[in-house]
Design an enzyme around this catalytic site. Structure first.
Site, PDB file in Angstrom:
ATOM      1  CG  ASP A  13      -1.816  -1.280   1.302  1.00 26.22           C
ATOM      2  OD1 ASP A  13      -2.352  -1.794  -0.008  1.00 26.22           O
ATOM      3  OD2 ASP A  13      -1.883  -1.809   2.438  1.00 26.22           O
ATOM      4  CE  LYS A  16       3.017  -2.490  -4.570  1.00 26.56           C
ATOM      5  NZ  LYS A  16       2.738  -2.311  -3.139  1.00 26.56           N
ATOM      6  CG  ASN A  38      -2.629 -10.866  -2.239  1.00 32.32           C
ATOM      7  OD1 ASN A  38      -2.585 -10.795  -3.647  1.00 32.32           O
ATOM      8  ND2 ASN A  38      -1.794 -11.403  -1.556  1.00 32.32           N
ATOM      9  N   GLY A  40      -4.309  -4.512  -4.813  1.00 28.11           N
ATOM     10  CA  GLY A  40      -5.479  -3.954  -5.469  1.00 28.11           C
ATOM     11  C   GLY A  40      -4.995  -2.505  -5.503  1.00 28.11           C
ATOM     12  CG  HIS A  41      -3.182  -0.440  -8.431  1.00 28.99           C
ATOM     13  ND1 HIS A  41      -2.451  -1.356  -8.174  1.00 28.99           N
ATOM     14  CD2 HIS A  41      -3.551   0.165  -9.260  1.00 28.99           C
ATOM     15  CE1 HIS A  41      -2.294  -1.703  -9.506  1.00 28.99           C
ATOM     16  NE2 HIS A  41      -2.478  -0.728 -10.199  1.00 28.99           N
ATOM     17  CB  THR A  42      -8.432   3.071  -7.055  1.00 29.46           C
ATOM     18  OG1 THR A  42      -9.069   2.120  -6.176  1.00 29.46           O
ATOM     19  CG2 THR A  42      -9.401   3.724  -7.828  1.00 29.46           C
ATOM     20  CB  THR A 122      -6.673 -10.248   1.639  1.00 26.43           C
ATOM     21  OG1 THR A 122      -5.963 -11.423   0.871  1.00 26.43           O
ATOM     22  CG2 THR A 122      -5.222  -9.294   1.740  1.00 26.43           C
ATOM     23  CD  GLN A 206       1.035  -8.842  -2.159  1.00 23.49           C
ATOM     24  OE1 GLN A 206       1.756  -9.706  -2.678  1.00 23.49           O
ATOM     25  NE2 GLN A 206      -0.239  -9.028  -2.563  1.00 23.49           N
ATOM     26  CB  THR A 221       1.657 -11.899   1.199  1.00 21.59           C
ATOM     27  OG1 THR A 221       0.892 -12.798   0.438  1.00 21.59           O
ATOM     28  CG2 THR A 221       2.819 -11.474   0.456  1.00 21.59           C
ATOM     29  CB  THR A 282      -8.061  -6.009  -1.429  1.00 18.75           C
ATOM     30  OG1 THR A 282      -7.200  -5.678  -2.509  1.00 18.75           O
ATOM     31  CG2 THR A 282      -8.487  -7.441  -1.745  1.00 18.75           C
ATOM     32  CB  THR A 283      -9.662  -6.082   3.247  1.00 14.45           C
ATOM     33  OG1 THR A 283      -8.821  -5.183   3.707  1.00 14.45           O
ATOM     34  CG2 THR A 283      -9.101  -7.358   2.488  1.00 14.45           C
ATOM     35  CB  SER A 392       3.628  10.985  -5.292  1.00 16.59           C
ATOM     36  OG  SER A 392       2.218  11.070  -5.227  1.00 16.59           O
TER      37      SER A 392
HETATM   38  P1  IMP Z   1      -2.484 -12.987   2.336  1.00 16.72           P
HETATM   39  O1  IMP Z   1      -1.691 -12.209   1.150  1.00 16.72           O
HETATM   40  O2  IMP Z   1      -3.807 -12.469   1.949  1.00 16.72           O
HETATM   41  O3  IMP Z   1      -2.268 -14.091   2.702  1.00 16.72           O
HETATM   42  O4  IMP Z   1      -2.382 -11.857   3.506  1.00 16.72           O
HETATM   43  C1  IMP Z   1      -1.011 -11.916   4.406  1.00 16.72           C
HETATM   44  C2  IMP Z   1      -0.652 -10.505   4.876  1.00 16.72           C
HETATM   45  O5  IMP Z   1      -0.358  -9.643   3.691  1.00 16.72           O
HETATM   46  C3  IMP Z   1      -1.850  -9.844   5.664  1.00 16.72           C
HETATM   47  O6  IMP Z   1      -1.172  -9.122   6.580  1.00 16.72           O
HETATM   48  C4  IMP Z   1      -2.402  -8.955   4.439  1.00 16.72           C
HETATM   49  O7  IMP Z   1      -2.984  -7.781   5.136  1.00 16.72           O
HETATM   50  C5  IMP Z   1      -1.226  -8.630   3.812  1.00 16.72           C
HETATM   51  N1  IMP Z   1      -1.305  -8.162   2.456  1.00 16.72           N
HETATM   52  C6  IMP Z   1      -1.636  -8.959   1.489  1.00 16.72           C
HETATM   53  N2  IMP Z   1      -1.690  -8.269   0.318  1.00 16.72           N
HETATM   54  C7  IMP Z   1      -1.475  -6.799   0.650  1.00 16.72           C
HETATM   55  C8  IMP Z   1      -1.683  -5.830  -0.157  1.00 16.72           C
HETATM   56  O8  IMP Z   1      -1.820  -5.618  -1.203  1.00 16.72           O
HETATM   57  N3  IMP Z   1      -1.323  -4.640   0.650  1.00 16.72           N
HETATM   58  C9  IMP Z   1      -0.917  -4.543   1.861  1.00 16.72           C
HETATM   59  N4  IMP Z   1      -1.011  -5.826   2.676  1.00 16.72           N
HETATM   60  C10 IMP Z   1      -1.381  -6.853   2.043  1.00 16.72           C
END
Ligand code: IMP
Length: 404
Positions: A13, A16, A38, A40-42, A122, A206, A221, A282-283, A392
């Site tokens: 986050d 990127k 997992n 995501g960006h807008t 996620t 990530q 992750t 994403t969440t 930025s």
């Molecule tokens: P997973 O990738 O869903 O298995 O999550 C594992 C860890 O990575 C958790 O703490 C998530 O919140 C974090 N995570 C996964 N994808 C992202 C992302 O795109 N941005 C920030 N944290 C992420």
């Protein structure tokens, strides 16, 4: 010839999406090599808003988008992403990328429920997809178009049910329709593009601190999130990489659990969270926030080989009297600013040492960066040993300053 990488230097986050969108103007091919939906960006492009999880946003401006072998793909969520596009975009999806089957999400939840210290995933089935790949029980995109798919799915079903998780049969015929126009060989496409002199930008998902091996394990992750993932996740020869562009916010955020030495709470945290709209794409989860941690950033710069930093969201800190920078960690009376062990156990014990910088109001005064912000940036560059090339200060392209 040029092949460069953009990766996150923190816990994801970092902005990127904006950085890649800004930089990718100079490239012909943009490739993903890790993670799945997992991430995501807008992106706002020509007045329309797009939400991307695995499709590189560069496709909107005519780049070839490659989804590499190291990505784990949920075809249903990909279909949603594809719906936003005109259909003229050029996209290649590796036949070696593993599929996220519907039951993997249930397994993700089950694994979390069995853990004392929850990772806070996620919930997209990412960990199970990589685990099934490593078990050699995985289904790859190419398998959808081969004989023997039913047997493979039956084997996986047996394994899933042996873990007392419900089996949900994927609609493979529909998945085939969705994926068929895009299936290809990432390795071949990328090498050919490189040899033809086309410029390639790799886009990591990530961040370094979420890397499976070099992040804050086990609160990470399940993929390789920086330079280490390029070769593994696309077959592209990593020795041909040029610039490693690391993206960092002017502060830190984290979603999910795990130690976070520079975390702040209370009014300052609420202010940064609100100003920075720090809620997961994403969440939707509120992100934890903290000061910029130079010990962690130096580690991330060094391990990724980052030579250019893209610093984001400096505007979010505008208006604060003082801005914190974590310059070292104190453990048992010893100070560490370097060579720290970023595994979870060690990180939990540290006391962060904060140095305070004078805050800034508006980022630009008559086209020049605010002097206090410049001093903050110099402190960051000095500590991490890499140049900040872009700053930025808002979501749009024009709110970016190139320092050269
Ligand atoms: P997973 O990738 O869903 O298995 O999550 C594992 C860890 O990575 C958790 O703490 C998530 O919140 C974090 N995570 C996964 N994808 C992202 C992302 O795109 N941005 C920030 N944290 C992420």
């Amino acid at each position: 010839m040029s092949a460069d990488l953009v990766c996150g230097l923190q816990w994801g986050d970092e902005g990127k999406g904006k950085a890649v969108d800004y930089i990718s103007k100079n490239y012909d091919v943009v490739a993903r090599f890790n993670g799945g939906d997992n991430a995501g960006h807008t992106v706002v492009h020509q007045g329309s808003t797009y939400k991307f999880h695995v499709i590189p946003s560069g496709v909107l401006r005519g780049c070839l988008g490659v989804i590499g072998s190291g990505v784990v793909l949920n075809p249903s969520s990909l279909e949603e992403e594809l719906r936003q596009l005109s259909g003229d975009e050029k996209i290649v999806i590796s036949k070696r990328a593993h599929l996220i089957l519907p039951s993997y999400k249930l397994l993700d939840q089950k694994l979390e429920s069995l853990k004392g210290d929850k990772v806070g995933t996620t919930g997209r089935g990412i960990g199970p997809a990589y685990a099934f790949k490593a078990f050699r029980f995985g289904v790859r995109v190419g398998d959808l178009f081969q004989d023997g798919l039913e047997e493979k799915l039956s084997e996986i079903r047996r394994l899933v049910e042996s873990l007392n998780v419900e089996w949900i049969q994927p609609d493979v015929n529909h998945w085939k329709e969705v994926l068929a126009p895009y299936v290809g060989d990432d390795y071949k496409v990328l090498h050919e593009a490189y040899l033809e002199g086309r410029r390639i930008l790799f886009e990591a998902a990530q961040g370094v601190l979420l890397d499976l091996d070099f992040g804050t394990y086990p609160f990470v992750t399940s993929s390789y999130t920086f330079t280490n993932g390029v070769h593994a996740g696309s077959g592209f020869n990593a020795k041909e990489l040029g610039d490693i562009i690391g993206v960092s916010k002017a502060y830190t955020t984290r979603v999910g659990n795990g130690a976070f030495p520079s975390e702040v709470f209370g009014e300052t945290a609420d202010h940064i969270r609100e100003q920075g709209a720090e809620f997961g794409t994403t969440t939707g989860r509120p992100r934890r926030v903290g000061w910029l941690d130079l010990v962690a950033l130096r580690y991330a710069v060094r391990i990724s080989g980052c030579n250019k930093v893209f610093l984001t969201k400096v505007d979010v800190l505008s208006g604060l009297d003082k801005v914190g920078l974590i310059t070292s960690y104190e453990v048992d009376g010893q100070r560490y600013s370097d060579w720290f062990d970023f595994s979870q156990g060690a990180l939990e014990l540290v006391k962060p040492v904060v140095e305070w910088c004078d805050g800034w109001g508006s980022v630009l005064n008559e086209g020049k960066l605010n002097a206090n912000l410049l001093a903050f940036m110099e402190a960051v560059e000095g500590a991490v040993g890499a140049k900040i090339q872009w700053v930025s200060y808002g979501p749009s392209d024009h709110e970016t300053l190139c320092m050269l």
